[in-house]
Write a protein that holds these residues in place. Structure first.
Motif, PDB file in Angstrom:
ATOM      1  N   LYS A  35      18.984 -55.395 -51.195  1.00 22.34           N
ATOM      2  CA  LYS A  35      19.149 -54.711 -52.477  1.00 22.34           C
ATOM      3  C   LYS A  35      17.841 -54.099 -52.962  1.00 22.34           C
ATOM      4  CE  LYS A  35      23.153 -57.293 -54.181  1.00 22.34           C
ATOM      5  NZ  LYS A  35      23.672 -58.218 -55.217  1.00 22.34           N
ATOM      6  N   THR A  36      16.742 -54.801 -52.777  1.00 19.91           N
ATOM      7  CA  THR A  36      15.455 -54.317 -53.283  1.00 19.91           C
ATOM      8  C   THR A  36      14.781 -53.330 -52.335  1.00 19.91           C
ATOM      9  OG1 THR A  36      14.324 -56.243 -52.323  1.00 19.91           O
ATOM     10  CG2 THR A  36      15.043 -56.423 -54.609  1.00 19.91           C
ATOM     11  N   THR A  37      15.104 -53.394 -51.058  1.00 23.63           N
ATOM     12  CA  THR A  37      14.397 -52.570 -50.066  1.00 23.63           C
ATOM     13  C   THR A  37      15.226 -51.415 -49.532  1.00 23.63           C
ATOM     14  OG1 THR A  37      13.246 -54.599 -49.371  1.00 23.63           O
ATOM     15  CG2 THR A  37      13.017 -52.667 -47.949  1.00 23.63           C
ATOM     16  N   TYR A  38      16.532 -51.617 -49.390  1.00 23.57           N
ATOM     17  CA  TYR A  38      17.354 -50.621 -48.703  1.00 23.57           C
ATOM     18  C   TYR A  38      18.554 -50.147 -49.516  1.00 23.57           C
ATOM     19  CZ  TYR A  38      14.440 -51.817 -44.761  1.00 23.57           C
ATOM     20  OH  TYR A  38      13.359 -52.020 -43.952  1.00 23.57           O
ATOM     21  N   GLN A  39      18.449 -50.246 -50.809  1.00 26.19           N
ATOM     22  CA  GLN A  39      19.457 -49.681 -51.715  1.00 26.19           C
ATOM     23  C   GLN A  39      20.882 -50.149 -51.400  1.00 26.19           C
ATOM     24  OE1 GLN A  39      19.134 -45.442 -52.436  1.00 26.19           O
ATOM     25  NE2 GLN A  39      16.905 -45.476 -52.204  1.00 26.19           N
ATOM     26  N   VAL A  40      21.019 -51.433 -51.185  1.00 31.40           N
ATOM     27  CA  VAL A  40      22.360 -51.999 -51.085  1.00 31.40           C
ATOM     28  C   VAL A  40      22.827 -52.320 -52.494  1.00 31.40           C
ATOM     29  CG1 VAL A  40      23.712 -53.975 -50.304  1.00 31.40           C
ATOM     30  CG2 VAL A  40      22.083 -52.892 -48.747  1.00 31.40           C
ATOM     31  N   GLU A  41      23.838 -51.609 -52.942  1.00 33.60           N
ATOM     32  CA  GLU A  41      24.319 -51.766 -54.314  1.00 33.60           C
ATOM     33  C   GLU A  41      25.618 -52.557 -54.393  1.00 33.60           C
ATOM     34  OE1 GLU A  41      24.593 -47.814 -55.831  1.00 33.60           O
ATOM     35  OE2 GLU A  41      22.444 -47.394 -55.554  1.00 33.60           O
ATOM     36  N   GLU A  42      26.428 -52.472 -53.369  1.00 32.93           N
ATOM     37  CA  GLU A  42      27.681 -53.211 -53.317  1.00 32.93           C
ATOM     38  C   GLU A  42      27.751 -53.998 -52.016  1.00 32.93           C
ATOM     39  OE1 GLU A  42      30.873 -50.513 -53.752  1.00 32.93           O
ATOM     40  OE2 GLU A  42      30.353 -49.904 -55.795  1.00 32.93           O
ATOM     41  N   LEU A  43      28.615 -54.993 -52.004  1.00 32.32           N
ATOM     42  CA  LEU A  43      28.829 -55.812 -50.819  1.00 32.32           C
ATOM     43  C   LEU A  43      30.328 -56.012 -50.620  1.00 32.32           C
ATOM     44  CD1 LEU A  43      26.114 -58.573 -51.343  1.00 32.32           C
ATOM     45  CD2 LEU A  43      26.113 -56.841 -49.541  1.00 32.32           C
ATOM     46  N   PRO A  44      30.731 -56.476 -49.436  1.00 31.74           N
ATOM     47  CA  PRO A  44      32.151 -56.821 -49.270  1.00 31.74           C
ATOM     48  C   PRO A  44      32.556 -57.875 -50.303  1.00 31.74           C
ATOM     49  CG  PRO A  44      30.974 -56.892 -47.170  1.00 31.74           C
ATOM     50  CD  PRO A  44      29.942 -56.733 -48.220  1.00 31.74           C
ATOM     51  N   GLN A  45      33.806 -57.878 -50.672  1.00 23.60           N
ATOM     52  CA  GLN A  45      34.276 -58.873 -51.623  1.00 23.60           C
ATOM     53  C   GLN A  45      34.277 -60.269 -51.016  1.00 23.60           C
ATOM     54  OE1 GLN A  45      38.077 -57.714 -53.284  1.00 23.60           O
ATOM     55  NE2 GLN A  45      37.469 -55.558 -53.361  1.00 23.60           N
ATOM     56  N   VAL A  46      34.459 -60.340 -49.704  1.00 27.06           N
ATOM     57  CA  VAL A  46      34.558 -61.642 -49.053  1.00 27.06           C
ATOM     58  C   VAL A  46      33.983 -61.568 -47.643  1.00 27.06           C
ATOM     59  CG1 VAL A  46      36.880 -61.141 -48.198  1.00 27.06           C
ATOM     60  CG2 VAL A  46      36.156 -63.522 -48.447  1.00 27.06           C
ATOM     61  N   MET A  47      33.358 -62.655 -47.209  1.00 23.13           N
ATOM     62  CA  MET A  47      32.939 -62.802 -45.820  1.00 23.13           C
ATOM     63  C   MET A  47      33.917 -63.767 -45.166  1.00 23.13           C
ATOM     64  SD  MET A  47      29.314 -63.944 -44.054  1.00 23.13           S
ATOM     65  CE  MET A  47      29.246 -65.582 -44.800  1.00 23.13           C
ATOM     66  N   VAL A  48      34.658 -63.279 -44.189  1.00 21.73           N
ATOM     67  CA  VAL A  48      35.640 -64.093 -43.487  1.00 21.73           C
ATOM     68  C   VAL A  48      34.995 -64.646 -42.222  1.00 21.73           C
ATOM     69  CG1 VAL A  48      37.917 -64.167 -42.430  1.00 21.73           C
ATOM     70  CG2 VAL A  48      37.487 -62.609 -44.350  1.00 21.73           C
ATOM     71  N   LEU A  49      34.808 -65.953 -42.186  1.00 23.74           N
ATOM     72  CA  LEU A  49      34.333 -66.608 -40.971  1.00 23.74           C
ATOM     73  C   LEU A  49      35.576 -66.985 -40.174  1.00 23.74           C
ATOM     74  CD1 LEU A  49      31.464 -68.796 -42.473  1.00 23.74           C
ATOM     75  CD2 LEU A  49      31.302 -66.581 -41.319  1.00 23.74           C
ATOM     76  N   ALA A  50      35.795 -66.247 -39.104  1.00 27.17           N
ATOM     77  CA  ALA A  50      37.038 -66.364 -38.340  1.00 27.17           C
ATOM     78  C   ALA A  50      36.766 -66.777 -36.904  1.00 27.17           C
ATOM     79  CB  ALA A  50      37.777 -65.025 -38.354  1.00 27.17           C
ATOM     80  N   ASN A  51      37.685 -67.533 -36.344  1.00 25.72           N
ATOM     81  CA  ASN A  51      37.528 -67.854 -34.932  1.00 25.72           C
ATOM     82  C   ASN A  51      37.754 -66.595 -34.099  1.00 25.72           C
ATOM     83  OD1 ASN A  51      40.365 -67.554 -34.730  1.00 25.72           O
ATOM     84  ND2 ASN A  51      40.717 -69.760 -34.846  1.00 25.72           N
ATOM     85  N   HIS A  52      37.474 -66.700 -32.825  1.00 27.55           N
ATOM     86  CA  HIS A  52      37.497 -65.514 -31.973  1.00 27.55           C
ATOM     87  C   HIS A  52      38.880 -64.869 -31.942  1.00 27.55           C
ATOM     88  CE1 HIS A  52      37.436 -63.280 -28.061  1.00 27.55           C
ATOM     89  NE2 HIS A  52      36.250 -62.930 -28.518  1.00 27.55           N
TER      90      HIS A  52
END
Length: 253
Positions: A35-52
Motif C-alpha cells: 500500500k505504501t510503496t506500490y499503490q495497492v488501494e484495494e485487496l480481494p475480499q477473501v483469501m481462500v486457502l484451498a487444497n489442490h
C-alpha cells in the motif's frame, strides 16, 4: 481481507488454519508495504486457502493452484503440492546435471516460497499496472515478471532469491534447447493452454527480464517510471519492443 478454507478433511483444515495464523503478521506487514510503496488501494475480499483439488478443479480449472480476481484470491498452502507443481516442469527432460540441480533446489523450498506465491498474487492489485488497455497481451509479461520480482525480494532471503534466479535461468535454457526460442511478446492467454514447462517458461523469462531492467535502471521504482513513460507514448508498440528500441534491454531472453 478475510480467510476462507476449501478442504476435504479436518486435518487439512487444521494445517491451513495454522499456516494462516503463523504467517498473519508477515502478510499484514507485506500488505502495508504494498500500500505504501506500490499503490495497492484495494485487496480481494477473501483469501481462500484451498487444497489442490479445490484450487485446480472446483473453484477454477487451472493447472497452477494460485490466482486472483476482483473478489477472491485462491492459493494452496502446502509445500508438497508446490514442489510437485514445480517438478512437473522437468517431466519431459532427460536426466542431466542441470535437471538434478533443479530437483535439489525444489526439495529445499521453505514457507518463504509459499508466502512469496501469496505475495505475487496480492502485488497484482497495484494501481501502477495499467490493465485497462485493450492490448493487454502486449505487456502481460511485465506485470507477471514485476509481481514475481517484488514478492521474491520481500519474502525470500538473499540466498533463496539467488537460488531461485539461477533455477529460472536453468529452466529457460532447458526449454529453449528442447523447443527453441520465441519472443516474450508471445506471452498471452494462449500460454495457459500449454504444459507446466511452457507456462512457467514465460513466467521465469518475465522475472529475469524485470531483473535485467532493475539492474540497468537501478530500482523497481525506476522500472515502473519507464513503463509509465511507454504507456504515455504509444501502447500499440509492444512494451518489450519499445524497451529494446530504447536500449534498456541488451538481449531478449
Amino acid at each position: 481481507m478475510k480467510n476462507s478454507f476449501f478442504v476435504d478433511t479436518a486435518q487439512e483444515l487444521a494445517i491451513y488454519r495454522q499456516f494462516a495464523e503463523t504467517h498473519q503478521s508477515r502478510l499484514a506487514d507485506y500488505i502495508t508495504f504494498l500500500k505504501t510503496t506500490y499503490q495497492v488501494e484495494e485487496l480481494p475480499q477473501v483469501m481462500v486457502l484451498a487444497n489442490h483439488r479445490g484450487a485446480t478443479e472446483v473453484i477454477h480449472q487451472i493447472p497452477i493452484p494460485a490466482y486472483t480476481n476482483d473478489v477472491r484470491m485462491v492459493m494452496t498452502p502446502e509445500l508438497s503440492v508446490w514442489k510437485e507443481v514445480y517438478l512437473a516442469q522437468l517431466e519431459n527432460y532427460p536426466p542431466s546435471p542441470e535437471v538434478e540441480v533443479l530437483r535439489q533446489h525444489y526439495a529445499k523450498l521453505s514457507d518463504n516460497h509459499l508466502l512469496q506465491v501469496i505475495g505475487h498474487e496480492l502485488a497484482h492489485w497495484s494501481e501502477l499496472f495499467m490493465d485497462d488497455f485493450a492490448n493487454y497481451d502486449a505487456y502481460i509479461w511485465f506485470e507477471e515478471g514485476m509481481v514475481e520480482y517484488i514478492s521474491r525480494r520481500y519474502f525470500l532471503t538473499d540466498e533463496e532469491f539467488a537460488a531461485e534466479k539461477r533455477a529460472n535461468q536453468l529452466l529457460v535454457q532447458l526449454f529453449q534447447a528442447k523447443k527453441g526460442w520465441h519472443s516474450l511478446n508471445d506471452f498471452g492467454q494462449a500460454t495457459y493452454e500449454g504444459d507446466m514447462a511452457s507456462i512457467f517458461y514465460e513466467y521465469w523469462r518475465s522475472f529475469l527480464t524485470i531483473d535485467q531492467l532493475v539492474e540497468t535502471l537501478g530500482s523497481v521504482e525506476a522500472v515502473f517510471a519507464t513503463y509509465q513513460k511507454w504507456a504515455e507514448q504509444d501502447t500499440t508498440i509492444p512494451l518489450l519492443t519499445w524497451l529494446m528500441d530504447q536500449g534498456l534491454l541488451t538481449r531478449a531472453l
